[in-house]
Design a protein around this motif. Structure first.
Motif, PDB file in Angstrom:
ATOM      1  N   THR A   1       0.845  -1.188   0.000  1.00 35.80           N
ATOM      2  CA  THR A   1       0.000   0.000   0.000  1.00 35.80           C
ATOM      3  C   THR A   1       0.887   1.247   0.000  1.00 35.80           C
ATOM      4  OG1 THR A   1      -0.027   0.111   2.407  1.00 35.80           O
ATOM      5  CG2 THR A   1      -1.755  -1.222   1.347  1.00 35.80           C
ATOM      6  N   ALA A   2       0.278   2.400  -0.206  1.00 31.07           N
ATOM      7  CA  ALA A   2       1.025   3.661  -0.168  1.00 31.07           C
ATOM      8  C   ALA A   2       1.713   3.830   1.187  1.00 31.07           C
ATOM      9  CB  ALA A   2       0.093   4.838  -0.440  1.00 31.07           C
ATOM     10  N   SER A   3       1.031   3.441   2.251  1.00 33.49           N
ATOM     11  CA  SER A   3       1.589   3.552   3.599  1.00 33.49           C
ATOM     12  C   SER A   3       2.804   2.639   3.758  1.00 33.49           C
ATOM     13  CB  SER A   3       0.523   3.191   4.636  1.00 33.49           C
ATOM     14  OG  SER A   3       1.061   3.174   5.937  1.00 33.49           O
ATOM     15  N   GLN A   4       2.717   1.423   3.233  1.00 32.59           N
ATOM     16  CA  GLN A   4       3.827   0.484   3.332  1.00 32.59           C
ATOM     17  C   GLN A   4       5.024   0.959   2.507  1.00 32.59           C
ATOM     18  OE1 GLN A   4       1.598  -2.935   2.072  1.00 32.59           O
ATOM     19  NE2 GLN A   4       1.097  -3.555   4.167  1.00 32.59           N
ATOM     20  N   ARG A   5       4.766   1.508   1.343  1.00 30.45           N
ATOM     21  CA  ARG A   5       5.847   2.044   0.515  1.00 30.45           C
ATOM     22  C   ARG A   5       6.543   3.206   1.213  1.00 30.45           C
ATOM     23  NH1 ARG A   5       2.195   2.211  -5.005  1.00 30.45           N
ATOM     24  NH2 ARG A   5       2.431  -0.005  -5.573  1.00 30.45           N
ATOM     25  N   ASN A   6       5.769   4.085   1.796  1.00 34.99           N
ATOM     26  CA  ASN A   6       6.359   5.225   2.503  1.00 34.99           C
ATOM     27  C   ASN A   6       7.177   4.772   3.708  1.00 34.99           C
ATOM     28  OD1 ASN A   6       5.399   7.218   0.769  1.00 34.99           O
ATOM     29  ND2 ASN A   6       3.479   7.463   1.886  1.00 34.99           N
ATOM     30  N   ALA A   7       6.736   3.696   4.357  1.00 38.17           N
ATOM     31  CA  ALA A   7       7.485   3.160   5.495  1.00 38.17           C
ATOM     32  C   ALA A   7       8.862   2.677   5.040  1.00 38.17           C
ATOM     33  CB  ALA A   7       6.712   2.013   6.147  1.00 38.17           C
ATOM     34  N   LEU A   8       8.913   2.078   3.853  1.00 36.40           N
ATOM     35  CA  LEU A   8      10.200   1.619   3.313  1.00 36.40           C
ATOM     36  C   LEU A   8      11.101   2.809   2.964  1.00 36.40           C
ATOM     37  CD1 LEU A   8       9.014  -1.329   1.037  1.00 36.40           C
ATOM     38  CD2 LEU A   8      10.296  -1.491   3.176  1.00 36.40           C
ATOM     39  N   VAL A   9      10.504   3.867   2.445  1.00 33.95           N
ATOM     40  CA  VAL A   9      11.293   5.071   2.136  1.00 33.95           C
ATOM     41  C   VAL A   9      11.883   5.647   3.412  1.00 33.95           C
ATOM     42  CG1 VAL A   9      11.218   7.437   1.248  1.00 33.95           C
ATOM     43  CG2 VAL A   9       9.976   5.627   0.045  1.00 33.95           C
ATOM     44  N   ARG A  10      11.112   5.672   4.474  1.00 30.58           N
ATOM     45  CA  ARG A  10      11.627   6.191   5.748  1.00 30.58           C
ATOM     46  C   ARG A  10      12.810   5.353   6.245  1.00 30.58           C
ATOM     47  NH1 ARG A  10       6.045   7.080   6.553  1.00 30.58           N
ATOM     48  NH2 ARG A  10       5.805   5.167   7.766  1.00 30.58           N
ATOM     49  N   GLU A  11      12.776   4.053   5.973  1.00 31.29           N
ATOM     50  CA  GLU A  11      13.909   3.204   6.328  1.00 31.29           C
ATOM     51  C   GLU A  11      15.144   3.600   5.510  1.00 31.29           C
ATOM     52  OE1 GLU A  11      14.108   0.713   8.709  1.00 31.29           O
ATOM     53  OE2 GLU A  11      12.157   1.500   9.326  1.00 31.29           O
ATOM     54  N   MET A  12      14.927   3.949   4.259  1.00 31.91           N
ATOM     55  CA  MET A  12      16.038   4.342   3.384  1.00 31.91           C
ATOM     56  C   MET A  12      16.651   5.675   3.789  1.00 31.91           C
ATOM     57  SD  MET A  12      14.553   3.384  -0.400  1.00 31.91           S
ATOM     58  CE  MET A  12      13.709   1.830  -0.694  1.00 31.91           C
ATOM     59  N   LEU A  13      15.877   6.517   4.420  1.00 31.41           N
ATOM     60  CA  LEU A  13      16.351   7.848   4.801  1.00 31.41           C
ATOM     61  C   LEU A  13      17.085   7.861   6.147  1.00 31.41           C
ATOM     62  CD1 LEU A  13      13.246   9.925   3.645  1.00 31.41           C
ATOM     63  CD2 LEU A  13      15.535   9.935   2.610  1.00 31.41           C
ATOM     64  N   LYS A  14      17.085   6.734   6.835  1.00 32.21           N
ATOM     65  CA  LYS A  14      17.798   6.662   8.107  1.00 32.21           C
ATOM     66  C   LYS A  14      19.299   6.777   7.871  1.00 32.21           C
ATOM     67  CE  LYS A  14      14.394   3.935  10.684  1.00 32.21           C
ATOM     68  NZ  LYS A  14      14.135   2.637  11.374  1.00 32.21           N
ATOM     69  N   VAL A  15      20.007   7.288   8.864  1.00 37.12           N
ATOM     70  CA  VAL A  15      21.461   7.456   8.769  1.00 37.12           C
ATOM     71  C   VAL A  15      22.136   6.342   9.565  1.00 37.12           C
ATOM     72  CG1 VAL A  15      23.407   8.982   9.283  1.00 37.12           C
ATOM     73  CG2 VAL A  15      21.234   9.941   8.492  1.00 37.12           C
ATOM     74  N   VAL A  16      23.156   5.726   8.935  1.00 37.64           N
ATOM     75  CA  VAL A  16      23.856   4.619   9.581  1.00 37.64           C
ATOM     76  C   VAL A  16      25.365   4.762   9.398  1.00 37.64           C
ATOM     77  CG1 VAL A  16      21.942   3.011   9.249  1.00 37.64           C
ATOM     78  CG2 VAL A  16      23.722   3.185   7.497  1.00 37.64           C
ATOM     79  N   ASP A  17      26.111   4.026  10.211  1.00 42.43           N
ATOM     80  CA  ASP A  17      27.557   3.950  10.050  1.00 42.43           C
ATOM     81  C   ASP A  17      27.848   3.168   8.768  1.00 42.43           C
ATOM     82  OD1 ASP A  17      30.225   2.397  10.395  1.00 42.43           O
ATOM     83  OD2 ASP A  17      30.334   3.960  11.932  1.00 42.43           O
TER      84      ASP A  17
END
Length: 219
Positions: free
Chosen positions: A130-146
């Motif tokens: 769903t649109a909500s699930q897709r946006n949740a994946l984008v938010r995961e991509m925008l996280k900052v990591v080492d």
């Protein structure tokens, strides 16, 4: 084949014929669903599970999805099981997609997207979620990591990067990002994603696989 015939007969209103075909495959389906984990990881068994999801109707299809859900984590990055999970995303229920989304978030979208088989699952979740699930994946991509350990970090810390900037450099993960750009609707999450990619376009040109993304951004 018999399941497909049963479905065709049901759609044509020939219920007695549909019941006949259903009875013919009942014992096969029951045996398969008693051995879901083993068969899903088998080169031929996984195809049987895929056909069940494509052609069977409830309650058999619901039982198949319930049994497969018990081993989502096992199948996610298996060379054969991933095809079963892809079919769950295409033919399953909202709750099944939520279960897989939860797994992707917990195991880390970066690591999964870099894997040959799991990356296909992430792409399918983007396509059929769903649109909500897709946006949740984008938010995961925008996280900052080492960059070395993948541990959570924050902007401005040396040696750290957003997940998406690490994904676009990878042979498999860059395809996940390309699919994201194709299917995620305009909105805050997509705007942030595009901002992150565009702000680093010059850097991305230095990476072989990231060039695909740069081309897509300028199209």
């Amino acid at each position: 084949v018999m399941s497909a015939k049963a479905r065709g007969a049901r759609e044509a209103g020939e219920m007695s014929k549909a019941d006949y075909f259903n009875n013919q495959v009942e014992f096969i389906v029951d045996d398969v669903l008693d051995n879901v984990a083993t068969l899903s990881c088998h080169p031929y068994g996984c195809r049987v599970l895929q056909r069940i999801l494509e052609h069977c109707v409830d309650p058999k299809k619901g039982r198949a999805l319930d049994e497969i859900r018990k081993c989502h984590e096992l199948l996610l990055d298996d060379q054969y099981g991933n095809y079963v999970i892809q079919h769950v995303l295409q033919y399953g229920r909202h709750g099944d997609r939520e279960s897989i989304l939860k797994l992707v978030s917990e195991k880390g979208i970066l690591g999964l997207s870099k894997q040959k088989f799991a990356s296909n699952v992430v792409e399918k979740l983007l396509k059929y979620g769903t649109a909500s699930q897709r946006n949740a994946l984008v938010r995961e991509m925008l996280k900052v990591v080492d960059e070395n350990t993948g541990a959570p970090s924050s902007h401005g810390v040396p040696g750290c990067s957003s997940v998406v900037l690490l994904m676009v450099r990878d042979a498999y993960a860059n395809y996940v990002v390309q699919t994201t750009l194709d299917v995620v609707a305009e909105g805050e999450e997509k705007r942030q994603l595009l901002d992150e990619l565009n702000a680093n376009a010059a850097l991305l040109r230095n990476y072989t696989f990231a060039k695909h993304i740069v081309t897509k951004l300028s199209a």
